[in-house]
Design a protein around this motif. Structure first.
Motif, mmCIF file in Angstrom:
data_model
loop_
_atom_site.group_PDB
_atom_site.id
_atom_site.type_symbol
_atom_site.label_atom_id
_atom_site.label_comp_id
_atom_site.label_asym_id
_atom_site.label_seq_id
_atom_site.Cartn_x
_atom_site.Cartn_y
_atom_site.Cartn_z
ATOM 1 N N GLY A 1 2.434 -6.915 -5.253
ATOM 2 C CA GLY A 1 3.466 -5.991 -5.685
ATOM 3 C C GLY A 1 3.159 -4.535 -5.433
ATOM 4 N N ALA A 2 2.123 -4.256 -4.678
ATOM 5 C CA ALA A 2 1.758 -2.868 -4.392
ATOM 6 C C ALA A 2 2.668 -2.284 -3.316
ATOM 7 C CB ALA A 2 0.306 -2.789 -3.926
ATOM 8 N N THR A 3 2.827 -0.982 -3.372
ATOM 9 C CA THR A 3 3.460 -0.241 -2.285
ATOM 10 C C THR A 3 2.353 0.057 -1.289
ATOM 11 O OG1 THR A 3 5.019 0.758 -3.819
ATOM 12 C CG2 THR A 3 4.740 1.842 -1.688
ATOM 13 N N VAL A 4 2.499 -0.444 -0.069
ATOM 14 C CA VAL A 4 1.411 -0.396 0.906
ATOM 15 C C VAL A 4 1.749 0.535 2.066
ATOM 16 C CG1 VAL A 4 0.040 -1.767 2.534
ATOM 17 C CG2 VAL A 4 0.668 -2.729 0.307
ATOM 18 N N THR A 5 0.781 1.340 2.433
ATOM 19 C CA THR A 5 0.874 2.165 3.628
ATOM 20 C C THR A 5 -0.300 1.793 4.521
ATOM 21 O OG1 THR A 5 1.826 3.964 2.325
ATOM 22 C CG2 THR A 5 0.992 4.524 4.519
ATOM 23 N N LEU A 6 0.009 1.443 5.766
ATOM 24 C CA LEU A 6 -1.012 1.048 6.740
ATOM 25 C C LEU A 6 -1.268 2.179 7.725
ATOM 26 C CD1 LEU A 6 0.287 -2.557 7.501
ATOM 27 C CD2 LEU A 6 -1.591 -1.927 5.983
ATOM 28 N N GLU A 7 -2.320 2.019 8.498
ATOM 29 C CA GLU A 7 -2.673 2.917 9.593
ATOM 30 C C GLU A 7 -2.984 4.340 9.112
ATOM 31 O OE1 GLU A 7 0.370 2.556 12.585
ATOM 32 O OE2 GLU A 7 0.022 0.421 12.822
ATOM 33 N N ILE A 8 -3.686 4.451 8.008
ATOM 34 C CA ILE A 8 -4.131 5.747 7.507
ATOM 35 C C ILE A 8 -5.408 6.116 8.268
ATOM 36 C CG2 ILE A 8 -4.939 7.042 5.499
ATOM 37 C CD1 ILE A 8 -2.006 6.158 5.288
ATOM 38 N N GLY A 9 -5.336 7.110 9.116
ATOM 39 C CA GLY A 9 -6.504 7.527 9.890
ATOM 40 C C GLY A 9 -7.027 6.447 10.806
ATOM 41 N N GLY A 10 -6.198 5.570 11.252
ATOM 42 C CA GLY A 10 -6.611 4.443 12.098
ATOM 43 C C GLY A 10 -6.165 3.152 11.432
ATOM 44 N N PHE A 11 -7.116 2.439 10.844
ATOM 45 C CA PHE A 11 -6.789 1.177 10.177
ATOM 46 C C PHE A 11 -6.960 1.246 8.668
ATOM 47 C CE2 PHE A 11 -7.795 -0.230 14.534
ATOM 48 C CZ PHE A 11 -6.561 -0.787 14.839
ATOM 49 N N GLY A 12 -6.878 2.449 8.117
ATOM 50 C CA GLY A 12 -6.971 2.599 6.667
ATOM 51 C C GLY A 12 -5.752 2.003 5.978
ATOM 52 N N VAL A 13 -5.945 1.524 4.764
ATOM 53 C CA VAL A 13 -4.888 0.906 3.970
ATOM 54 C C VAL A 13 -4.867 1.573 2.600
ATOM 55 C CG1 VAL A 13 -4.064 -1.243 2.910
ATOM 56 C CG2 VAL A 13 -5.261 -1.322 5.105
ATOM 57 N N VAL A 14 -3.658 1.929 2.150
ATOM 58 C CA VAL A 14 -3.477 2.435 0.798
ATOM 59 C C VAL A 14 -2.498 1.516 0.095
ATOM 60 C CG1 VAL A 14 -2.579 4.317 -0.630
ATOM 61 C CG2 VAL A 14 -3.954 4.834 1.400
ATOM 62 N N GLY A 15 -2.881 1.033 -1.074
ATOM 63 C CA GLY A 15 -1.994 0.219 -1.887
ATOM 64 C C GLY A 15 -1.867 0.861 -3.248
ATOM 65 N N ILE A 16 -0.633 1.094 -3.678
ATOM 66 C CA ILE A 16 -0.399 1.735 -4.967
ATOM 67 C C ILE A 16 0.253 0.727 -5.905
ATOM 68 C CG2 ILE A 16 0.798 3.592 -6.186
ATOM 69 C CD1 ILE A 16 0.656 5.197 -3.555
ATOM 70 N N ILE A 17 -0.393 0.502 -7.042
ATOM 71 C CA ILE A 17 0.146 -0.338 -8.097
ATOM 72 C C ILE A 17 0.348 0.585 -9.296
ATOM 73 C CG2 ILE A 17 -0.247 -2.317 -9.614
ATOM 74 C CD1 ILE A 17 -2.148 -3.418 -7.455
ATOM 75 N N GLU A 18 1.595 0.794 -9.681
ATOM 76 C CA GLU A 18 1.884 1.721 -10.772
ATOM 77 C C GLU A 18 2.208 0.960 -12.048
ATOM 78 O OE1 GLU A 18 4.115 5.347 -9.702
ATOM 79 O OE2 GLU A 18 4.525 4.261 -7.845
ATOM 80 N N ASN A 19 1.790 1.554 -13.176
ATOM 81 C CA ASN A 19 2.141 0.967 -14.464
ATOM 82 C C ASN A 19 2.464 2.049 -15.483
ATOM 83 O OD1 ASN A 19 -0.417 1.947 -14.929
ATOM 84 N ND2 ASN A 19 -1.084 0.205 -16.133
ATOM 85 N N GLY A 20 2.947 3.178 -15.024
ATOM 86 C CA GLY A 20 3.343 4.243 -15.931
ATOM 87 C C GLY A 20 2.301 5.332 -16.033
#
Length: 124
Positions: A74-93
């Motif tokens: 259920g994370a909001t995912v952004t790929l290709e950060i600086g190459g193959f970096g991955v950011v996943g954001i899981i929010e709960n307030g």
């Protein structure tokens, strides 16, 4: 060494971030029980990454796998950060923010561990 002893801390942290409901605080005993109940899938993921190493700046399959796991959680995912970096954001307030960072690149060496899940991939 049992497989459960071979699982690195970062992988357990990743799996906890993916599967533990961030809205429900958990005790240490609950987290331990969760890890034990998911030990087989944790072990399989560890073995997959160990068998399929990718050199730095070439972690395409690793990033894709991590991104898919984060999306499934259920994370909001952004790929290709600086190459193959991955950011996943899981929010709960509102509240504290937790950041988990890891390097998943391999070294260009021939593995000589004789482990049953040792990598057979040759990298240059």
């Amino acid at each position: 060494m049992k497989m459960s002893q071979a699982i690195p801390v970062f992988l357990v942290g990743l799996m906890l971030a993916l599967y533990v409901n961030p809205l429900t605080p958990a005790s240490a005993q609950e987290l331990d029980a969760w890890v034990q109940s998911h030990l087989e899938s944790l072990s399989k993921l560890y073995i997959h990454f160990h068998r399929h190493p990718e050199l730095s700046f070439q972690e395409e399959q690793t990033a894709d796998r991590i991104g898919k796991l984060l999306e499934e959680a259920g994370a909001t995912v952004t790929l290709e950060i600086g190459g193959f970096g991955v950011v996943g954001i899981i929010e709960n307030g509102a509240g504290p923010t937790v950041l988990l960072r890891t390097d998943l690149d391999a070294l260009p060496v021939e593995e000589q561990t004789n482990l049953p899940y040792a990598s057979t991939i040759r990298t240059e």
